[in-house]
Design an enzyme around this catalytic site. Structure first.
Site, PDB file in Angstrom:
ATOM      1  CD  GLU A  46      -2.232   1.229   2.995  1.00  0.00           C
ATOM      2  OE1 GLU A  46      -1.527   0.767   3.922  1.00  0.00           O
ATOM      3  OE2 GLU A  46      -3.365   1.708   3.193  1.00  0.00           O
ATOM      4  CE  LYS A 123      -7.036   1.051   4.140  1.00  0.00           C
ATOM      5  NZ  LYS A 123      -5.718   1.518   4.684  1.00  0.00           N
ATOM      6  CB  CYS A 168      -3.903  -1.477   4.890  1.00  0.00           C
ATOM      7  SG  CYS A 168      -3.072  -1.214   6.485  1.00  0.00           S
TER       8      CYS A 168
END
Lengths: 324, 324
Positions: A46, A123, A168
């Site tokens: 990321e 995300k 994440c």
């Protein structure tokens, strides 16, 4: 046998004043090594191009936008795409995305072996907070700098399989894995930058953080019978430590390769996508075993709502069966 | 501090010809020990009164109904309820339930400290198969003998907290944990009978089975910030080995107590329900972090549907962004 030799390219820290070009040079170095070892896909972290900037409180839009990419590839990243195309290696990495409309997302892309972008994910589970929080040991302002992703959890047929991406904190949310699983995902690519201590509980250090990381990716892989490739940016960025723990997880939930350190480090595993078949046909054959009629609360409610009433109030009421 | 001292009462095998009265006598023995050690709640396995009969192929209704309870408590179980009431200890255990309408469920109950039944759960994720399957090393006919539960995943305010129940295979399904989590569950009680090998893959033995068991309960507890009490019927029943691994899991996902053997064994832990608060207020504060608008597939689709189309067909189409 449908094998992809995967390189999980952990990156050590990127300090705040390091230019993108330096990060990209390191990524190219990892790519070259991966290609020599026969990898068909290299997965990076990321926000692979910069420091984990959401730890810094910024108010000026121009200052924030400095950390974003307006185009992909852009001037700094084009050498990576060019080398990946020359080597015939697919790549996946994360970056801050600034759209033409001025919207910001925490984004990952996947390319094919010709370095064409075939998939983009933004995300959805942004951790942290919006406003500077003096009660924390350090800041985690992802909710300030990014909007939640607006592309859902897509999958792509690529590299001979069904590929998905998470980023994440998404890995802690079984809903994210399940939506990918319900599309038959066979490999989930997942970059992360995870602080080595909990900003709100100092006693929670790197060992427990790594435990939660492994627990989440292993459960997500097992419960959806998919490979998972989880890749850290690790080490100390301007005094702020990030965990390592880059890992490749088998569809049975076992970690088959794991990084040893917190620097730039390549771990490699030949992943047979057909290893997903047994789980998908037996214990996790969703069509035979899932019961969505009992899952409705998952979409009808966002936050938790504990039952009201006093202790031993039954909710819902069971049949009246007492001791005689 | 809202502490419940919990006894997880693993039971060793119950052979096919052992009467319920013998099982109940062992349960009372574990209860007595738990009471002496200060337990306020004792949790027993799934199908705690009999052998795990779904390994046997039966066609005669009367033969099947022999394994079911028509009332709870009934003649065989009343001594357990009576002793629990006298000792002031709440109990939870599983049994085959036959309703007045002739329906069969794999059921668990929870009592208060006066041995009144305050909660009932009927297992939703039935594993296995309906018809005798000669290709398996042994049978697992839960789908033959039981209907899927029809009570959803309820919680109850009891013992000073919010209690929920799951049964065996439910623990592998994050949807089940999440529906409990969305009702603020603080302790999940979960009995199981888990064969020590995979009937469809001989190489998958007890170590991997225990790994999947622990992975599922630890992930479920962590991702919903709840205690979990998972209790085995273990050991060899008529030549068929079941795993042990009875465990109490902290809301941070760590196992804090675990059985050592495969016989009758009591493990005890003082569980502070307030240990659930940190997770529920921070990383798993669902109201702040969940995004149900992207979870709809979880209820709109039962089985997995991989994307159609050829390799590198993008689904959905990303913006057309290629290398230049």
């Amino acid at each position: 046998m449908r094998e992809i030799v995967v390189g999980a390219a952990q990156m050590g820290p990127i300090q705040r004043d390091e230019p993108r070009e330096a990060a990209v040079a390191r990524m190219v170095g990892l790519l070259e090594r991966a290609a020599r070892e026969g990898c068909g896909l290299v997965v990076y972290p990321e926000l692979a191009l910069t420091t984990f900037f959401p730890r810094w409180t910024m108010t000026d839009d121009a200052e924030i936008d400095f950390w974003m990419e307006r185009e992909m590839p852009g001037a700094a990243t084009r050498p990576l795409f060019k080398r990946a195309r020359a080597l015939g290696v697919a790549i996946s990495f994360g970056y801050g995305e600034l759209t033409p409309e001025g919207r910001r997302f925490n984004t990952s892309i996947l390319t094919d072996r010709a370095a064409r972008i075939v998939g983009k994910y933004r995300k959805i589970h942004l951790p942290g907070h919006v406003e500077h929080d003096a009660a924390r040991a350090f800041q985690h302002l992802e909710k300030r700098y990014f909007e939640p992703g607006d592309l859902g959890f897509p999958v792509w047929r690529s590299l001979g399989g069904v590929m998905g991406m998470l980023i994440c904190n998404d890995r802690r949310w079984p809903e994210a894995w399940r939506v990918l699983g319900l599309q038959g995902v066979e490999m989930v690519l997942l970059g992360y930058n995870t602080p080595a201590t909990n900003s709100q509980r100092a006693a929670e250090g790197p060992e427990e953080r790594l435990f939660h990381h492994r627990l989440s990716i292993q459960a997500g892989a097992y419960q959806n019978a998919t490979w998972a490739v989880a890749v850290a940016k690790a080490g100390v960025e301007d005094g702020h430590p990030l965990i390592g723990g880059t890992a490749i997880v088998h569809p049975d939930g076992q970690i088959v390769a794991e990084a040893a350190g917190e620097g730039d480090e390549l771990i490699i595993h030949p992943c047979d996508l057909d290893a997903t078949v047994f789980g998908k046909r037996t214990i996790f054959d969703f069509a035979r075993h899932r019961r969505p009629e009992h899952y409705r609360m998952i979409v009808e409610r966002t936050g938790a709502v504990p039952p009201s009433g006093a202790d031993e109030h039954s909710h819902p009421a069971p049949e009246a069966v007492g001791t005689k």
